[in-house]
Design an enzyme around this catalytic site. Structure first.
Site, short mmCIF file in Angstrom:
data_model
loop_
_atom_site.label_atom_id
_atom_site.label_comp_id
_atom_site.label_asym_id
_atom_site.label_seq_id
_atom_site.Cartn_x
_atom_site.Cartn_y
_atom_site.Cartn_z
N ARG A 81 -6.24 -5.19 -1.42
CA ARG A 81 -7.64 -4.81 -1.51
C ARG A 81 -7.84 -3.31 -1.32
O ARG A 81 -7.31 -2.71 -0.38
CB ARG A 81 -8.47 -5.57 -0.48
CG ARG A 81 -9.97 -5.29 -0.57
CD ARG A 81 -10.74 -5.99 0.51
NE ARG A 81 -10.85 -7.41 0.26
CZ ARG A 81 -10.54 -8.34 1.15
NH1 ARG A 81 -10.08 -7.99 2.33
NH2 ARG A 81 -10.68 -9.61 0.86
N ARG A 125 -4.45 -5.58 18.90
CA ARG A 125 -5.31 -4.41 18.73
C ARG A 125 -6.72 -4.79 18.30
O ARG A 125 -7.70 -4.24 18.78
CB ARG A 125 -4.70 -3.48 17.67
CG ARG A 125 -5.47 -2.17 17.49
CD ARG A 125 -5.08 -1.46 16.22
NE ARG A 125 -5.69 -2.07 15.05
CZ ARG A 125 -5.04 -2.39 13.95
NH1 ARG A 125 -3.75 -2.18 13.86
NH2 ARG A 125 -5.66 -2.95 12.92
N HIS A 178 0.07 -0.55 15.00
CA HIS A 178 0.22 -1.38 13.80
C HIS A 178 1.49 -2.22 13.82
O HIS A 178 1.62 -3.16 13.02
CB HIS A 178 0.21 -0.47 12.57
CG HIS A 178 0.07 -1.18 11.26
ND1 HIS A 178 1.12 -1.33 10.39
CD2 HIS A 178 -1.00 -1.77 10.68
CE1 HIS A 178 0.71 -1.98 9.32
NE2 HIS A 178 -0.57 -2.27 9.47
N HIS A 203 2.91 -9.37 1.16
CA HIS A 203 2.58 -8.40 2.19
C HIS A 203 3.83 -7.94 2.94
O HIS A 203 3.77 -7.03 3.76
CB HIS A 203 1.58 -9.05 3.17
CG HIS A 203 0.99 -8.12 4.17
ND1 HIS A 203 1.26 -8.22 5.53
CD2 HIS A 203 0.13 -7.09 4.03
CE1 HIS A 203 0.59 -7.27 6.17
NE2 HIS A 203 -0.11 -6.57 5.30
N ARG A 206 0.87 -1.18 0.00
CA ARG A 206 0.00 0.00 0.00
C ARG A 206 0.90 1.22 0.00
O ARG A 206 1.45 1.60 1.03
CB ARG A 206 -0.92 0.01 1.22
CG ARG A 206 -1.90 -1.15 1.29
CD ARG A 206 -2.98 -0.91 2.33
NE ARG A 206 -3.75 -2.11 2.61
CZ ARG A 206 -4.78 -2.54 1.88
NH1 ARG A 206 -5.13 -1.85 0.82
NH2 ARG A 206 -5.44 -3.63 2.21
N TYR A 251 0.05 5.71 11.89
CA TYR A 251 0.18 4.36 12.45
C TYR A 251 1.48 4.26 13.23
O TYR A 251 2.48 4.89 12.88
CB TYR A 251 0.23 3.31 11.34
CG TYR A 251 -1.00 3.17 10.47
CD1 TYR A 251 -2.12 3.99 10.62
CD2 TYR A 251 -1.05 2.20 9.48
CE1 TYR A 251 -3.23 3.86 9.81
CE2 TYR A 251 -2.16 2.06 8.66
CZ TYR A 251 -3.24 2.89 8.82
OH TYR A 251 -4.34 2.75 8.02
#
Length: 696
Positions: free
Chosen positions: A415, A573, A601, A445, A385, A478
């Site tokens: 996504r 979290r 995060h 990822h 991302r 984050y």
């Protein structure tokens, strides 16, 4: 780990849940969103921040319906009768989700109205058109005619005009009309162009909602017909899509086709204002093919997620007390005084950055230095991302244009970021970079970068391994960790990783734990080692900080470690399917969830053991993987060890400070209920004061 089985209809779903050693994933996610909602209701948070939390709650719930609820609907449609690990059938899960989400939306509405009322008292007024004075209404009408109506498209429904397509998450007005001849009322749909136009229309020193402005002036749009009434409605569609990568000759074209198909997914939720007549509501539900249980009647305004677009910055300039004090992060000096700058610094030792308290500019500076350094031969990087950061894109383009070997492994299947990643891929290809579109059957990822540099006749590797994306915007919102290193073993492992990802070369890693190859087995082995140490009379502990824990095998591993006497502290979290504190099962396991100004995060995996009274042997990893089946089995993830004792101790201190937090922390009980810890000790506040500067 076995759980009690029940036959369909034998017990109420909640009874099955109480008997299971696994908590339901969907209900755990809703519990997380309830914790976010608590921040929207917490009077200790400034008012504009409370409004943001309400917007986040709404946005979270939108995605939950688009993906998770849509997935449950698909399971039911496919006739799935296999129970999930918590003991529920899909239809039982859906029943409980429907019950909880109806209540949650009402709570979000109440929190939003309370905050808007408090903002009104503080001088920030969001009013109805009916509350405006005569002069303001004249100004508003002129604004509507010149700035809003030209954008609108009225769509009437009659025998020659079928019911229109209603786009996902769009806000709409269902308009009832009558012509001059007095026929039965007609139906028309007007889409409220949120995003194209601001949802909050400033009129003098107040704001009016865009849909209210349009509803007030509908007679201008439907001249020749009488506007009887208008009611807001909003739909949520299934946005998950599947495709066979093995059959996809062109992955980029397949993803683009999937994005087009996503727009037309089945409707899974209809939100309407409570005053909508029953006949009109039935008409909409029939046209959208919805069950009554998937219709949500609310007081409004609909689309709480759009509150994020409220012009908070403009208001905060006038009323700074309504927002968090501005924070300026620490900018690490990674270049030193050497001619080789950042590379010479990394040769002297690893660097650990804690974002957002340490600026993400340090990571960007590393890549920018590599892009222009004449001794750098290659840059390889994963991109998941990216956001719209021109600085990162510029560094990679510059490197390619300077003749360096640039490899960008861009995950097209991220996504909701597919279109942006496609754009990045094309721009980098035009600059001369080698672009790889992920890996067949897996999502990439991992957050890793590799720089190859010629030094004194030999090649040396420099690596970055992060817990968050290469996204400067989210790096300000984050909390994440970055490891920058010139360690030869780490460099060799990352080089093997890229060779494996781009050329399918076999890889045996010496230091890294890599999913789906070695991460799961490596983590379970570490838990088993701790259990064996306890059996040998030593102390052992694990402290893990991740975003989600849903994988049954990892939960079983934690249960076994607990039963062996290992103390396990979990900071999770979001979703947690483990049930802590159960005698004979998990009495040595505690679970905290920390929320705050920043989204927690970072992922940290720490394991320690040693003789009683003696020094611990501690292993600390940081990386990109949550403990979910998708992360450990269907994604490429990287967990890197922290090798230098000073950084290892620093990461452990960081996690200890967060565990001691009481300002934003919740503890999960054996009954599956989260309870707020009392107190005002904020780990995030501590980090801000230690690493940067806070205005005021």
């Amino acid at each position: 780990m076995k759980h009690k089985k029940t036959t369909p209809g034998e017990t109420h779903p909640t009874s099955a849940l109480q008997d299971s050693v696994f908590l339901n994933r969907e209900l755990s996610w809703l519990a997380f969103n309830e914790r976010v909602l608590a921040e929207a209701q917490d009077a200790r948070n400034p008012l504009l921040e409370r409004l943001k939390y309400a917007a986040i709650c709404g946005s979270n719930l939108d995605e939950f319906f688009m993906v998770r609820v849509a997935g449950v609907h698909r399971q039911i449609a496919a006739g799935v009768v296999i129970k999930s690990p918590d003991g529920l059938l899909p239809r039982e899960t859906l029943a409980l989700v429907r019950e909880r989400t109806h209540g949650m939306l009402r709570e979000i509405e109440r929190a939003t109205r309370k905050t808007l009322n408090d903002l009104h008292a503080a001088g920030v007024r969001i009013v109805r058109v009916a509350d405006l004075g005569k002069k303001a209404r004249v100004t508003l009408r002129e604004h509507y005619l010149t700035q809003i109506q030209p954008v609108l498209t009225p769509l009437i429904v009659d025998p020659s005009h079928p019911f229109p397509y209603i786009s996902n998450l769009s806000l709409n007005l269902a308009v009832q009309l009558r012509d001059d001849e007095g026929h039965e009322p007609e139906f028309a749909r007007v889409k409220v162009p949120v995003g194209v136009l601001p949802r909050f229309v400033p009129i003098g020193d107040v704001f009016v909602l865009l849909e209210d402005v349009i509803a007030e002036h509908l007679q201008e749009l439907f001249r020749g017909r009488e506007v009887l009434a208008a009611y807001e409605f909003r739909v949520t569609r299934n946005t998950d899509y599947e495709f066979d990568e093995d059959e996809a000759e062109d992955l980029l074209a397949t993803i683009e086709d999937g994005l087009r198909r996503r727009r037309f997914g089945a409707v899974v939720r209809l939100e309407v204002t409570r005053e909508m007549p029953a006949a009109l509501l039935s008409f909409l539900a029939e046209k959208l093919k919805l069950d009554d249980h998937d219709v949500f009647q609310l007081d409004g305004p609909l689309g709480t997620a759009d509150l994020m677009a409220f012009p908070s910055q403009d208001v905060a300039k006038r009323l700074p007390e309504l927002s968090y004090p501005a924070f300026t992060p620490h900018v690490p000096d990674l270049e030193g005084d050497e001619d080789d700058g950042i590379f010479a610094e990394l040769q002297r030792g690893d660097q650990m950055l804690h974002h957002p308290y340490d600026s993400f500019a340090g990571v960007l500076a590393f890549l920018e230095a590599a892009a222009v350094d004449p001794d750098v031969l290659a840059i390889k990087q994963t991109l998941y991302r990216t956001g719209d950061d021109r600085r990162l894109l510029g560094a990679l383009r510059t490197a390619a244009e300077n003749g360096k070997q640039v490899v960008a492994l861009i995950e097209l299947k991220a996504r909701f970021d597919e279109q942006r990643n496609i754009s990045w891929a094309r721009q980098l290809e035009r600059a001369g970079a080698h672009v790889v579109y992920g890996v067949s059957g897996l999502k990439v990822h991992a957050k890793v970068a590799l720089v190859i540099r010629r030094e004194q006749g030999r090649l040396r590797s420099y690596v970055h391994v992060g817990t968050g994306n290469y996204n400067a915007k989210t790096a300000r919102l984050y909390t994440d960790l970055s490891l920058l290193s010139a360690n030869e073993e780490l460099g060799a492992d990352v080089a093997l990783l890229f060779n494996h990802l781009t050329g399918y070369a076999e890889a045996e890693y010496g230091r890294l734990l890599v999913a789906p190859d070695t991460a799961r087995s490596g983590l379970l082995d570490l838990l088993q080692v701790l259990a064996e140490r306890v059996a040998a009379g030593e102390q052992a502990w694990a402290r893990v900080k991740i975003n989600q824990l849903t994988d049954p095998a990892m939960i079983d591993g934690i249960y076994r470690a607990s039963q062996a006497g290992v103390r396990v502290d979990l900071m999770i979290r979001g979703v947690c399917c483990l049930r802590p504190g159960v005698p004979g099962l998990s009495e040595n396991v505690r679970v905290h969830s920390l929320l705050g100004r920043y989204l927690e995060h970072a992922r940290v995996y720490a394991f320690g053991h040693g003789p009683v009274g003696g020094p611990d042997t501690t292993y600390v990893y940081v990386g990109s993987a949550d403990w979910m089946s998708r992360n450990l089995d269907r994604r490429v993830e990287v967990l890197a060890p922290i090798l230098e004792p000073r950084h290892r101790d620093g990461v452990l201190d960081l996690v200890a400070a967060e565990w001691a937090d009481t300002r934003g922390s919740w503890e999960l009980g054996p009954d599956g209920v989260y309870r707020k810890l009392p107190g005002d000790l904020s780990a995030q506040e501590t980090f801000m004061r230690a690493r940067g500067s806070i205005a005021g």
